[in-house]
Design a protein around this motif. Structure first.
Motif: not given
Length: 288
Positions: A102-125
């Protein structure tokens, strides 16, 4: 203009938006549909994510906020799970948002210290691929989450686009990665880390890429819309005229028959890939 507009191309008046979301305080940077195209996620520089439910009979909007995305949202991807949304931020946080409760669960996986301009989730793996402002591409495991990422090097400018496609002749979804940087360099990566560049850079500054669902086409958005046949990259791109300012977003339709391009000229063009000689449909309404 800090507004999100949604068009229904099957409606009686397809040129009129069915929704204008004016709840943002800053620019909307990124959009992504869930796998069923029933929920649209929009991320803004104001550090919010709006989830727009497009299920009939009404359209509902839910605003999500959390300290982990407060610096601004630059990239979003559902992958193939409608209950899992990944977000990349200006401060470099890679954030996993579980929407199954009912309420979203937030988890920061990593903090890189530089902007993440793009991301994509792999269909496999069970991986998420990130591209950052310094030109680095990292592949992060979602299971387990604490594994060290593998790093792909080859870009010297910020990575503006990432997409998966099937390797020619193999037919396995997601076995090849395409990356593109702001300087117009596009690289195709195989699973073993081997890479090859497009035979020429794209026109000027590059802002966005996408791959058609059938793996036949690669599109880039920059000074123009450029359409590449992946089976014959040596032939070079076909340029689609129509915009008078740079193209900052491109996306194929789920059936692969249409292509949408959005430009700083405040218009969206819908291209018919079955008949590229036909005039594209023009959608207007944005003020910036």
């Amino acid at each position: 203009d800090n507004k999100l507009r949604v068009w229904d191309l099957s409606a009686a008046d397809p040129d009129r938006p069915v929704l204008t979301d004016d709840g943002f305080r800053a620019r909307v940077n990124t959009l992504d549909f869930d796998p069923a195209a029933q929920v649209l996620a929009a991320g803004s520089e104001d550090g919010t994510i709006h989830l727009i439910s497009l299920r009939e009979p009404s359209i509902d909007i839910t605003a999500l906020q959390d300290e982990s995305i407060a610096s601004g949202v630059l990239s979003l991807d559902f992958g193939d799970d409608p209950n899992l949304l990944l977000a990349g931020t200006t401060s470099g946080n890679l954030v996993k948002i579980d929407l199954s409760q009912n309420l979203p669960v937030w988890r920061t996986l990593i903090s890189l210290g530089t902007a993440i301009e793009s991301l994509v989730v792999s269909p496999v793996g069970h991986k998420v691929i990130t591209g950052d402002r310094r030109g680095a591409i990292r592949a992060w495991s979602l299971e387990p989450e604490n594994a060290e990422p593998s790093v792909l090097t080859g870009h010297e400018a910020q990575v503006r686009g990432l997409a998966f496609l099937s390797e020619p002749g193999q037919g396995t979804a997601g076995d090849m990665l395409v990356s593109a940087d702001q300087d117009g360099t596009v690289i195709l990566w195989s699973q073993d880390g081997q890479s090859r560049h497009l035979p020429e850079k794209t026109d000027g500054v590059l802002y966005a890429i996408d791959v058609s669902p059938d793996g036949q086409w690669l599109v880039t958005g920059g000074e123009t819309v450029q359409l590449w046949a992946l089976a014959d990259l040596a032939a070079g791109p076909r340029r689609l005229p129509g915009h008078v300012k740079p193209v900052i977003s491109v996306r194929f339709s789920p059936d692969g028959k249409s292509l949408a391009s959005g430009s700083l000229d405040r218009t969206i063009l819908i291209w018919d890939l079955v008949d590229l000689e036909a005039e594209p449909r023009r959608l207007a309404g944005h003020l910036a």
